[in-house]
Design a protein around this motif. Structure first.
Motif, mmCIF file in Angstrom:
data_model
loop_
_atom_site.group_PDB
_atom_site.id
_atom_site.type_symbol
_atom_site.label_atom_id
_atom_site.label_comp_id
_atom_site.label_asym_id
_atom_site.label_seq_id
_atom_site.Cartn_x
_atom_site.Cartn_y
_atom_site.Cartn_z
ATOM 1 N N CYS A 164 34.847 42.014 38.700
ATOM 2 C CA CYS A 164 34.494 40.768 39.372
ATOM 3 C C CYS A 164 33.612 41.126 40.562
ATOM 4 O O CYS A 164 33.972 41.977 41.352
ATOM 5 N N SER A 170 33.102 36.555 43.705
ATOM 6 C CA SER A 170 33.460 35.824 42.492
ATOM 7 C C SER A 170 34.528 34.800 42.827
ATOM 8 O O SER A 170 35.391 35.032 43.663
ATOM 9 N N GLU A 188 36.460 32.875 37.995
ATOM 10 C CA GLU A 188 35.675 33.960 37.392
ATOM 11 C C GLU A 188 36.499 35.237 37.297
ATOM 12 O O GLU A 188 36.414 35.979 36.309
ATOM 13 N N SER A 189 37.296 35.489 38.319
ATOM 14 C CA SER A 189 38.155 36.681 38.296
ATOM 15 C C SER A 189 39.173 36.586 37.168
ATOM 16 O O SER A 189 39.439 37.563 36.456
ATOM 17 N N SER A 230 37.521 37.109 33.827
ATOM 18 C CA SER A 230 37.262 38.542 33.634
ATOM 19 C C SER A 230 38.530 39.269 33.210
ATOM 20 O O SER A 230 38.503 40.138 32.333
#
Ligand SMILES: [Zn+2]
Length: 462
Positions: free
Chosen positions: A226, A230, A234-235, A238
């Motif tokens: 990330c 981020s 988004e983390s 991922s």
């Protein structure tokens, strides 16, 4: 008796008999070879949405092993689960029946005794059957081991992501689930040490990754970093992708064991998933609440060396309910498929091409508690049908939704009010499933003649 043209008649007869016996043995050997059933390795990946697999075009390299597998076989481009949660989907995978028929509508319920399971049918056909569950959701308490000679559903506390000692009112004896590498080890042990050399095997392997919480090993997190700044979402995406990559790698490790055993050539390998994951595409992070594509569109691929084409894509939509009858037909087992709700698409796999064929695919969400998602109430059961480009979702407590998946694959534009005739047509297709009661309800199945005729014309038997 006079010898004809200098031949010894007794010797000639002996040689003729010998030649006949040799020919007979050759015919017998060929027949035996033809009758030899292939092994079956059926892998279920929990919580894998197709559009996050690089084998389905995702931008990140999440599934290189599945990419290689698909290059060696056939990928179903539009495969759909029947349910957005684990146990009903697996019950369908094992029976070819819709949740309304097999009776396991939500997690924690028990598979009814209705019909025979795939494992029971394959046992009757001479298979050695074994299953490796990845989480307590598939514990034998819920009847999903029916027909398997060997069913591993004990999860040590070490490696478990869920420390809970209780789930859906049932005691969890140790851990709730196991990591993908632990699952591979158990399946590999079966392949190496427990196989019956006199029987083909049916091995089912359930990888619980990348089901949440998303806690992949550090090695895999490094490949899906990330960036600074981020967002939390988004983390998490991922971390989900990293868990998927970890699982994919473990599938590769298991396929390598199969290869080391010299069994690749005579084993059908099928990889699929039980459902997808929201990842906030429609306001839900996990699964179970929606029937949008992120929740039900799953990977499905077949490899059978020398029998199925390599690198082929199958375009028509297929259902997880179709898998059991398809497997039976691929194996040449004629009994049972007609008693299932799903239809076999084995002819599509075995034919070089399928032109312009579409059939409706049905989906079902079991009862959920009232909740607000994306500023809308969701509650109770929900039903869905995909027919060609149209996908229709309906239930008593939520608004009807109609999507044109060709023009709007992300399901953002509800066209229900714009296409009332399409809604009416799809409602008619769905009505039998909406009205169908599970055999375990004691209320039986009450379909009108017209409804029966429609479903039977579509190949859905009762
Ligand atoms: Zn699941």
């Amino acid at each position: 008796m006079r010898a004809i043209m200098g031949l010894d008649p007794v010797g000639a007869i002996t040689r003729s008999v010998e030649a006949f016996l040799v020919a007979l043995l050759m015919v017998f050997a060929v027949a035996c070879e033809q009758a030899k059933l292939p092994n079956l390795l059926l892998i279920s990946l929990d919580t894998v949405r197709a559009d996050h697999c690089s084998a389905y075009g995702y931008g990140r390299s999440t599934t290189p092993v599945l990419e290689a597998l698909s290059a060696e076989g056939i990928v179903c481009d539009a495969a759909y689960s029947v349910s957005p949660i684990t146990a009903p989907s697996h019950a369908t995978l094992f029976t070819g029946l819709m949740p309304q028929t097999h009776g396991l509508r939500v997690n924690g319920e028990r598979l009814s005794d209705f019909g025979l399971t795939l494992a029971e049918r394959l046992t009757a056909a001479g298979y050695q059957t074994a299953g490796v569950a990845g989480s307590f959701v598939l514990n034998r308490t819920f009847g999903l081991d029916r027909g398997f000679e060997f069913w591993d559903d004990y999860f040590p506390a070490e490696g478990s992501k869920h420390p809970s000692s209780e789930w859906m009112g049932h005691e969890v004896p140790a851990g709730f689930d196991r990591r993908a590498d632990q699952t591979t080890e158990i399946a590999a042990d079966f392949l190496r040490d427990s196989r019956d050399p006199d029987r083909p095997f049916f091995l089912f392997v359930h990888y619980f990754e990348p089901h949440g919480p998303y806690v992949p090993p550090d090695r895999w997190r490094k490949d899906f970093p990330c960036d600074q700044g981020s967002s939390e979402l988004e983390s998490m995406v991922s971390a989900y992708d990293a868990g998927l990559a970890f699982t994919d790698d473990e599938v590769g490790r298991l396929l390598k064991v199969l290869d080391e055993m010299g069994s690749t050539e005579d084993t059908i390998v099928i990889v699929t998933a039980d459902h997808g994951e929201g990842l906030m595409t429609h306001g839900a992070m996990a699964h179970g609440q929606h029937l949008y594509d992120e929740a039900v569109r799953i990977p499905l691929m077949f490899r059978w060396p020398n029998r199925l084409a390599e690198g082929r894509k199958l375009a028509p939509a297929v259902s997880l309910a179709d898998l059991a009858p398809t497997i039976l037909e691929l194996l040449g087992i004629n009994e049972g498929a007609q008693e299932m709700d799903g239809r076999s698409f084995a002819p599509w796999l075995l034919s070089p091409s399928v032109e312009g064929v579409t059939f409706p695919v049905f989906m079902f969400r079991g009862k959920v508690r009232r909740a607000v998602v994306e500023k809308r109430w969701i509650e109770g059961e929900r039903f869905g049908v995909l027919d060609g480009q149209w996908k229709f979702l309906t239930s008593e407590s939520e608004e009807d939704e109609l999507f044109d998946l060709e023009a709007d694959p992300k399901e953002r534009m509800n066209l229900a009010s714009s296409y009332p005739q399409e809604v009416e047509r799809l409602e008619l297709l769905l009505n039998p499933w909406v009205r169908m009661k599970s055999p375990t309800d004691g209320s039986g199945i009450t379909l009108s003649l017209e409804e029966r005729q429609i479903l039977e014309a579509l190949g859905y038997g009762f």
